[in-house]
Write a protein that holds these residues in place. Structure first.
Motif, PDB file in Angstrom:
ATOM      1  N   SER A 149       0.855  -1.186   0.000  1.00  0.00           N
ATOM      2  CA  SER A 149       0.000   0.000   0.000  1.00  0.00           C
ATOM      3  C   SER A 149       0.890   1.234   0.000  1.00  0.00           C
ATOM      4  O   SER A 149       1.817   1.333   0.806  1.00  0.00           O
ATOM      5  CB  SER A 149      -0.893   0.028   1.233  1.00  0.00           C
ATOM      6  OG  SER A 149      -1.741  -1.094   1.236  1.00  0.00           O
ATOM      7  N   TYR A 150       0.586   2.155  -0.894  1.00  0.00           N
ATOM      8  CA  TYR A 150       1.366   3.387  -1.041  1.00  0.00           C
ATOM      9  C   TYR A 150       0.541   4.541  -0.497  1.00  0.00           C
ATOM     10  O   TYR A 150      -0.642   4.673  -0.797  1.00  0.00           O
ATOM     11  CB  TYR A 150       1.688   3.641  -2.515  1.00  0.00           C
ATOM     12  CG  TYR A 150       2.502   2.543  -3.144  1.00  0.00           C
ATOM     13  CD1 TYR A 150       3.893   2.623  -3.171  1.00  0.00           C
ATOM     14  CD2 TYR A 150       1.892   1.417  -3.686  1.00  0.00           C
ATOM     15  CE1 TYR A 150       4.649   1.606  -3.734  1.00  0.00           C
ATOM     16  CE2 TYR A 150       2.645   0.398  -4.249  1.00  0.00           C
ATOM     17  CZ  TYR A 150       4.013   0.494  -4.269  1.00  0.00           C
ATOM     18  OH  TYR A 150       4.755  -0.517  -4.821  1.00  0.00           O
ATOM     19  N   GLY A 151       1.186   5.363   0.328  1.00  0.00           N
ATOM     20  CA  GLY A 151       0.510   6.514   0.903  1.00  0.00           C
ATOM     21  C   GLY A 151       1.518   7.498   1.441  1.00  0.00           C
ATOM     22  O   GLY A 151       2.699   7.477   1.056  1.00  0.00           O
ATOM     23  N   SER A 152       1.067   8.351   2.344  1.00  0.00           N
ATOM     24  CA  SER A 152       1.980   9.339   2.919  1.00  0.00           C
ATOM     25  C   SER A 152       1.734   9.492   4.407  1.00  0.00           C
ATOM     26  O   SER A 152       0.632   9.250   4.893  1.00  0.00           O
ATOM     27  CB  SER A 152       1.793  10.698   2.230  1.00  0.00           C
ATOM     28  OG  SER A 152       0.531  11.244   2.550  1.00  0.00           O
ATOM     29  N   ARG A 153       2.782   9.861   5.093  1.00  0.00           N
ATOM     30  CA  ARG A 153       2.728  10.271   6.496  1.00  0.00           C
ATOM     31  C   ARG A 153       3.658  11.459   6.620  1.00  0.00           C
ATOM     32  O   ARG A 153       4.814  11.394   6.196  1.00  0.00           O
ATOM     33  CB  ARG A 153       3.174   9.146   7.437  1.00  0.00           C
ATOM     34  CG  ARG A 153       2.149   8.042   7.526  1.00  0.00           C
ATOM     35  CD  ARG A 153       2.441   7.032   8.619  1.00  0.00           C
ATOM     36  NE  ARG A 153       1.704   5.823   8.281  1.00  0.00           N
ATOM     37  CZ  ARG A 153       2.236   4.719   7.785  1.00  0.00           C
ATOM     38  NH1 ARG A 153       3.522   4.613   7.611  1.00  0.00           N
ATOM     39  NH2 ARG A 153       1.474   3.696   7.484  1.00  0.00           N
ATOM     40  N   ASN A 154       3.147  12.527   7.169  1.00  0.00           N
ATOM     41  CA  ASN A 154       3.926  13.762   7.321  1.00  0.00           C
ATOM     42  C   ASN A 154       4.506  14.215   5.982  1.00  0.00           C
ATOM     43  O   ASN A 154       5.670  14.603   5.893  1.00  0.00           O
ATOM     44  CB  ASN A 154       5.037  13.585   8.363  1.00  0.00           C
ATOM     45  CG  ASN A 154       4.484  13.208   9.713  1.00  0.00           C
ATOM     46  OD1 ASN A 154       3.434  13.704  10.126  1.00  0.00           O
ATOM     47  ND2 ASN A 154       5.166  12.316  10.402  1.00  0.00           N
ATOM     48  N   ASP A 155       3.699  14.137   4.943  1.00  0.00           N
ATOM     49  CA  ASP A 155       4.067  14.574   3.586  1.00  0.00           C
ATOM     50  C   ASP A 155       5.239  13.804   2.992  1.00  0.00           C
ATOM     51  O   ASP A 155       5.947  14.317   2.125  1.00  0.00           O
ATOM     52  CB  ASP A 155       4.369  16.080   3.563  1.00  0.00           C
ATOM     53  CG  ASP A 155       3.155  16.902   3.941  1.00  0.00           C
ATOM     54  OD1 ASP A 155       2.033  16.504   3.562  1.00  0.00           O
ATOM     55  OD2 ASP A 155       3.313  17.942   4.611  1.00  0.00           O
ATOM     56  N   LYS A 156       5.473  12.591   3.450  1.00  0.00           N
ATOM     57  CA  LYS A 156       6.539  11.741   2.901  1.00  0.00           C
ATOM     58  C   LYS A 156       5.928  10.430   2.421  1.00  0.00           C
ATOM     59  O   LYS A 156       4.997   9.907   3.029  1.00  0.00           O
ATOM     60  CB  LYS A 156       7.614  11.451   3.946  1.00  0.00           C
ATOM     61  CG  LYS A 156       8.391  12.684   4.349  1.00  0.00           C
ATOM     62  CD  LYS A 156       9.467  12.337   5.341  1.00  0.00           C
ATOM     63  CE  LYS A 156      10.181  13.628   5.725  1.00  0.00           C
ATOM     64  NZ  LYS A 156      11.107  13.447   6.791  1.00  0.00           N
ATOM     65  N   GLN A 157       6.488   9.886   1.328  1.00  0.00           N
ATOM     66  CA  GLN A 157       6.020   8.613   0.771  1.00  0.00           C
ATOM     67  C   GLN A 157       6.304   7.480   1.752  1.00  0.00           C
ATOM     68  O   GLN A 157       7.399   7.413   2.320  1.00  0.00           O
ATOM     69  CB  GLN A 157       6.742   8.318  -0.543  1.00  0.00           C
ATOM     70  CG  GLN A 157       6.369   7.006  -1.188  1.00  0.00           C
ATOM     71  CD  GLN A 157       5.036   7.065  -1.908  1.00  0.00           C
ATOM     72  OE1 GLN A 157       4.894   7.785  -2.862  1.00  0.00           O
ATOM     73  NE2 GLN A 157       4.073   6.299  -1.434  1.00  0.00           N
ATOM     74  N   VAL A 158       5.309   6.638   1.971  1.00  0.00           N
ATOM     75  CA  VAL A 158       5.505   5.421   2.757  1.00  0.00           C
ATOM     76  C   VAL A 158       4.937   4.242   1.982  1.00  0.00           C
ATOM     77  O   VAL A 158       4.005   4.394   1.188  1.00  0.00           O
ATOM     78  CB  VAL A 158       4.859   5.493   4.159  1.00  0.00           C
ATOM     79  CG1 VAL A 158       5.553   6.503   5.043  1.00  0.00           C
ATOM     80  CG2 VAL A 158       3.380   5.766   4.079  1.00  0.00           C
ATOM     81  N   ILE A 159       5.523   3.087   2.209  1.00  0.00           N
ATOM     82  CA  ILE A 159       5.050   1.847   1.613  1.00  0.00           C
ATOM     83  C   ILE A 159       4.850   0.845   2.748  1.00  0.00           C
ATOM     84  O   ILE A 159       5.795   0.519   3.460  1.00  0.00           O
ATOM     85  CB  ILE A 159       6.060   1.295   0.586  1.00  0.00           C
ATOM     86  CG1 ILE A 159       6.339   2.318  -0.500  1.00  0.00           C
ATOM     87  CG2 ILE A 159       5.540  -0.014  -0.013  1.00  0.00           C
ATOM     88  CD1 ILE A 159       7.496   1.954  -1.406  1.00  0.00           C
ATOM     89  N   ASP A 160       3.625   0.403   2.908  1.00  0.00           N
ATOM     90  CA  ASP A 160       3.301  -0.597   3.916  1.00  0.00           C
ATOM     91  C   ASP A 160       3.069  -1.919   3.204  1.00  0.00           C
ATOM     92  O   ASP A 160       2.503  -1.951   2.114  1.00  0.00           O
ATOM     93  CB  ASP A 160       2.048  -0.204   4.697  1.00  0.00           C
ATOM     94  CG  ASP A 160       2.227   1.073   5.493  1.00  0.00           C
ATOM     95  OD1 ASP A 160       3.383   1.450   5.780  1.00  0.00           O
ATOM     96  OD2 ASP A 160       1.209   1.705   5.828  1.00  0.00           O
ATOM     97  N   GLU A 161       3.540  -3.014   3.801  1.00  0.00           N
ATOM     98  CA  GLU A 161       3.383  -4.339   3.192  1.00  0.00           C
ATOM     99  C   GLU A 161       2.552  -5.245   4.083  1.00  0.00           C
ATOM    100  O   GLU A 161       2.614  -5.161   5.305  1.00  0.00           O
ATOM    101  CB  GLU A 161       4.741  -4.998   2.981  1.00  0.00           C
ATOM    102  CG  GLU A 161       5.553  -4.378   1.879  1.00  0.00           C
ATOM    103  CD  GLU A 161       6.791  -5.192   1.627  1.00  0.00           C
ATOM    104  OE1 GLU A 161       6.859  -5.828   0.575  1.00  0.00           O
ATOM    105  OE2 GLU A 161       7.675  -5.189   2.499  1.00  0.00           O
TER     106      GLU A 161
END
Length: 190
Positions: A149-161
């Motif tokens: 899953s691709y999203g953002s936290r604190n305006d930064k790209q994060v990838i959760d698996e």
């Protein structure tokens, strides 16, 4: 609430499905019961305290003390969710937040090529990718789905698996006509 804790150094890729959950749990302080886990439709117990668990060469890291939200977690799917003994594990679900490493590569190294269920998203907003992609590996006994899953936290790209592994013969709760494996495939397929 159903509470439990695990033994150290448990490699989930070597877990024999149908094993009694009590063989992995020695203390009931860190696990919680969920009547129906949404993706699989199965009853489960879950924990955020995942040190001591691995999947293949990937060690699960406990971030429960430092993360306010989006904690890494491990869920065991159970055959008889309200029975305190002789309760067989029929699968599990691993969630790794802001992943640096990839569960996809571990699964491919252990089991072989995965089939794409949904493609990597291509649209961005303010240079951050949003959406998800997923893959399937299946044999006669079990189904594995890996999702990013691709999203953002604190305006930064994060990838959760996420990694879902379930026995193919287990029916979802409340629907005797569909297996949990088929429910997972339908959930993640485009």
């Amino acid at each position: 609430m159903f509470l439990v804790s695990c033994q150290s150094n448990t490699n989930l890729s070597k877990l024999i499905l149908k094993e009694d959950v009590d063989s992995l749990i020695t203390d009931r302080n860190d696990f919680y019961r969920e009547d129906v886990e949404p993706a699989s439709g199965l009853a489960s117990i879950y924990t955020y305290k995942i040190d001591g668990f691995s999947f293949g060469e990937y060690d699960l890291l406990d971030n429960s003390e430092t993360a306010i939200a989006n904690k890494n977690s491990l869920t065991f799917y159970l055959e008889k969710p309200f029975q305190k003994s002789n309760n067989q594990i029929v699968g599990f679900f691993i969630k790794v937040n802001n992943s640096e490493s990839t569960l996809f590569n571990v699964v491919e190294n252990l089991y072989g090529k995965l089939e794409e269920l949904s493609q990597k998203p291509t649209s961005t907003y303010e240079e951050i990718l949003y959406g998800s992609e997923s893959w399937l590996w299946k044999d006669q006994e079990m189904t594995i789905i890996v999702s990013k899953s691709y999203g953002s936290r604190n305006d930064k790209q994060v990838i959760d698996e996420s990694l879902y592994l379930v026995r193919n013969d287990v029916m979802e709760r409340g629907n005797p006509n569909r297996t949990a494996a088929n429910r997972l495939i339908e959930t993640f397929k485009n």
